[in-house]
Design a protein around this motif. Structure first.
Motif, PDB file in Angstrom:
ATOM      1  N   ILE A   1      44.206  39.146  36.338  1.00  0.00           N
ATOM      2  CA  ILE A   1      45.390  38.479  36.888  1.00  0.00           C
ATOM      3  C   ILE A   1      46.416  38.267  35.780  1.00  0.00           C
ATOM      4  O   ILE A   1      46.088  37.811  34.688  1.00  0.00           O
ATOM      5  CB  ILE A   1      45.002  37.113  37.492  1.00  0.00           C
ATOM      6  CG1 ILE A   1      44.078  37.307  38.691  1.00  0.00           C
ATOM      7  CG2 ILE A   1      46.238  36.300  37.866  1.00  0.00           C
ATOM      8  CD1 ILE A   1      43.475  36.016  39.219  1.00  0.00           C
TER       9      ILE A   1
ATOM     10  N   ALA B   1      49.449  36.139  34.262  1.00  0.00           N
ATOM     11  CA  ALA B   1      49.797  34.726  34.346  1.00  0.00           C
ATOM     12  C   ALA B   1      50.934  34.397  33.388  1.00  0.00           C
ATOM     13  O   ALA B   1      50.991  34.929  32.277  1.00  0.00           O
ATOM     14  CB  ALA B   1      48.574  33.872  34.015  1.00  0.00           C
TER      15      ALA B   1
ATOM     16  N   TYR C   1      50.294  31.562  38.224  1.00  0.00           N
ATOM     17  CA  TYR C   1      49.947  32.904  38.701  1.00  0.00           C
ATOM     18  C   TYR C   1      50.148  32.980  40.204  1.00  0.00           C
ATOM     19  O   TYR C   1      50.264  31.966  40.884  1.00  0.00           O
ATOM     20  CB  TYR C   1      48.513  33.274  38.308  1.00  0.00           C
ATOM     21  CG  TYR C   1      47.446  32.488  39.035  1.00  0.00           C
ATOM     22  CD1 TYR C   1      46.761  33.037  40.111  1.00  0.00           C
ATOM     23  CD2 TYR C   1      47.119  31.190  38.656  1.00  0.00           C
ATOM     24  CE1 TYR C   1      45.787  32.318  40.792  1.00  0.00           C
ATOM     25  CE2 TYR C   1      46.147  30.458  39.326  1.00  0.00           C
ATOM     26  CZ  TYR C   1      45.493  31.034  40.394  1.00  0.00           C
ATOM     27  OH  TYR C   1      44.539  30.324  41.072  1.00  0.00           O
ATOM     28  N   TYR C   2      50.200  34.196  40.701  1.00  0.00           N
ATOM     29  CA  TYR C   2      50.427  34.442  42.119  1.00  0.00           C
ATOM     30  C   TYR C   2      49.081  34.687  42.774  1.00  0.00           C
ATOM     31  O   TYR C   2      48.464  35.729  42.579  1.00  0.00           O
ATOM     32  CB  TYR C   2      51.358  35.641  42.270  1.00  0.00           C
ATOM     33  CG  TYR C   2      52.137  35.703  43.541  1.00  0.00           C
ATOM     34  CD1 TYR C   2      52.541  34.558  44.213  1.00  0.00           C
ATOM     35  CD2 TYR C   2      52.498  36.929  44.069  1.00  0.00           C
ATOM     36  CE1 TYR C   2      53.267  34.631  45.376  1.00  0.00           C
ATOM     37  CE2 TYR C   2      53.236  37.015  45.236  1.00  0.00           C
ATOM     38  CZ  TYR C   2      53.621  35.869  45.887  1.00  0.00           C
ATOM     39  OH  TYR C   2      54.347  35.946  47.035  1.00  0.00           O
ATOM     40  N   GLN C   3      48.620  33.739  43.558  1.00  0.00           N
ATOM     41  CA  GLN C   3      47.286  33.773  44.161  1.00  0.00           C
ATOM     42  C   GLN C   3      47.335  34.518  45.499  1.00  0.00           C
ATOM     43  O   GLN C   3      48.077  34.130  46.399  1.00  0.00           O
ATOM     44  CB  GLN C   3      46.802  32.343  44.363  1.00  0.00           C
ATOM     45  CG  GLN C   3      45.422  32.207  44.928  1.00  0.00           C
ATOM     46  CD  GLN C   3      45.082  30.739  45.120  1.00  0.00           C
ATOM     47  OE1 GLN C   3      45.721  30.062  45.909  1.00  0.00           O
ATOM     48  NE2 GLN C   3      44.100  30.265  44.391  1.00  0.00           N
ATOM     49  N   ASN C   4      46.553  35.582  45.603  1.00  0.00           N
ATOM     50  CA  ASN C   4      46.435  36.363  46.843  1.00  0.00           C
ATOM     51  C   ASN C   4      47.781  36.876  47.367  1.00  0.00           C
ATOM     52  O   ASN C   4      47.972  37.009  48.568  1.00  0.00           O
ATOM     53  CB  ASN C   4      45.734  35.551  47.932  1.00  0.00           C
ATOM     54  CG  ASN C   4      44.346  35.145  47.532  1.00  0.00           C
ATOM     55  OD1 ASN C   4      43.640  35.902  46.873  1.00  0.00           O
ATOM     56  ND2 ASN C   4      43.945  33.947  47.892  1.00  0.00           N
TER      57      ASN C   4
ATOM     58  N   THR D   1      50.761  32.696  47.212  1.00  0.00           N
ATOM     59  CA  THR D   1      51.002  31.344  46.729  1.00  0.00           C
ATOM     60  C   THR D   1      51.101  31.312  45.208  1.00  0.00           C
ATOM     61  O   THR D   1      50.232  31.848  44.521  1.00  0.00           O
ATOM     62  CB  THR D   1      49.837  30.422  47.163  1.00  0.00           C
ATOM     63  OG1 THR D   1      49.617  30.575  48.561  1.00  0.00           O
ATOM     64  CG2 THR D   1      50.146  28.982  46.861  1.00  0.00           C
TER      65      THR D   1
ATOM     66  N   VAL E   1      50.636  29.305  41.935  1.00  0.00           N
ATOM     67  CA  VAL E   1      49.765  28.196  41.567  1.00  0.00           C
ATOM     68  C   VAL E   1      49.836  27.956  40.062  1.00  0.00           C
ATOM     69  O   VAL E   1      49.920  28.889  39.267  1.00  0.00           O
ATOM     70  CB  VAL E   1      48.301  28.503  41.965  1.00  0.00           C
ATOM     71  CG1 VAL E   1      47.358  27.404  41.523  1.00  0.00           C
ATOM     72  CG2 VAL E   1      48.193  28.716  43.460  1.00  0.00           C
TER      73      VAL E   1
ATOM     74  N   GLU F   1      47.730  26.247  36.887  1.00  0.00           N
ATOM     75  CA  GLU F   1      46.357  25.881  36.566  1.00  0.00           C
ATOM     76  C   GLU F   1      46.138  26.027  35.059  1.00  0.00           C
ATOM     77  O   GLU F   1      46.921  26.676  34.378  1.00  0.00           O
ATOM     78  CB  GLU F   1      45.415  26.836  37.327  1.00  0.00           C
ATOM     79  CG  GLU F   1      44.062  26.264  37.587  1.00  0.00           C
ATOM     80  CD  GLU F   1      43.304  27.061  38.653  1.00  0.00           C
ATOM     81  OE1 GLU F   1      42.072  27.096  38.541  1.00  0.00           O
ATOM     82  OE2 GLU F   1      43.923  27.627  39.563  1.00  0.00           O
TER      83      GLU F   1
ATOM     84  N   PHE G   1      39.794  30.807  33.842  1.00  0.00           N
ATOM     85  CA  PHE G   1      40.166  29.543  34.468  1.00  0.00           C
ATOM     86  C   PHE G   1      39.273  28.420  33.951  1.00  0.00           C
ATOM     87  O   PHE G   1      38.072  28.596  33.789  1.00  0.00           O
ATOM     88  CB  PHE G   1      40.054  29.635  35.987  1.00  0.00           C
ATOM     89  CG  PHE G   1      41.105  30.508  36.604  1.00  0.00           C
ATOM     90  CD1 PHE G   1      42.425  30.094  36.648  1.00  0.00           C
ATOM     91  CD2 PHE G   1      40.781  31.747  37.136  1.00  0.00           C
ATOM     92  CE1 PHE G   1      43.409  30.895  37.211  1.00  0.00           C
ATOM     93  CE2 PHE G   1      41.751  32.555  37.702  1.00  0.00           C
ATOM     94  CZ  PHE G   1      43.072  32.126  37.734  1.00  0.00           C
TER      95      PHE G   1
ATOM     96  N   PRO H   1      38.671  25.050  43.178  1.00  0.00           N
ATOM     97  CA  PRO H   1      40.092  24.750  43.343  1.00  0.00           C
ATOM     98  C   PRO H   1      40.517  23.598  42.434  1.00  0.00           C
ATOM     99  O   PRO H   1      39.899  22.535  42.447  1.00  0.00           O
ATOM    100  CB  PRO H   1      40.208  24.338  44.807  1.00  0.00           C
ATOM    101  CG  PRO H   1      39.000  24.897  45.469  1.00  0.00           C
ATOM    102  CD  PRO H   1      37.929  24.924  44.423  1.00  0.00           C
TER     103      PRO H   1
ATOM    104  N   TYR I   1      50.422  23.652  43.568  1.00  0.00           N
ATOM    105  CA  TYR I   1      51.404  24.625  44.025  1.00  0.00           C
ATOM    106  C   TYR I   1      52.681  24.498  43.208  1.00  0.00           C
ATOM    107  O   TYR I   1      53.111  23.398  42.870  1.00  0.00           O
ATOM    108  CB  TYR I   1      51.713  24.424  45.505  1.00  0.00           C
ATOM    109  CG  TYR I   1      50.530  24.665  46.406  1.00  0.00           C
ATOM    110  CD1 TYR I   1      49.854  25.885  46.389  1.00  0.00           C
ATOM    111  CD2 TYR I   1      50.083  23.680  47.266  1.00  0.00           C
ATOM    112  CE1 TYR I   1      48.771  26.114  47.201  1.00  0.00           C
ATOM    113  CE2 TYR I   1      49.002  23.902  48.098  1.00  0.00           C
ATOM    114  CZ  TYR I   1      48.342  25.127  48.060  1.00  0.00           C
ATOM    115  OH  TYR I   1      47.268  25.348  48.875  1.00  0.00           O
TER     116      TYR I   1
END
Length: 81
Positions: A19, A21, A36-39, A42, A44, A46, A57, A62, A66
């Protein structure tokens, strides 16, 4: 022991999972706050840690928040690779 790469804020990194980031904050030499762009849906924010020669991570479950506004737009736009 692995060499920890020098990372600056407002740059892109690649996590061990592949991923891309965006680095919002360098918390320490081994800890970053990233977005980062989740799926592909979204944006996110982190934390990640340097572990076993890669960024991973901080939490396996989770734990992010957002992103909205300008920060969300940066992450959705992605890196210029």
């Amino acid at each position: 022991m692995s060499v920890i790469p020098l990372v600056k804020e407002k740059t892109w990194i690649r996590l061990g999972s592949g991923i891309y980031a965006y680095v919002f904050n360098v918390i320490s030499e081994t800890k970053l706050s990233i977005g980062y762009y989740q799926n592909n849906r979204t944006a996110v924010k982190e934390n990640v840690l340097w572990s076993d020669n890669q960024w991973e991570f901080e939490s396996s479950g989770p734990s992010g928040s957002y992103l909205r506004g300008a920060d969300e737009a940066i992450v959705k736009r992605g890196p210029l690779v």
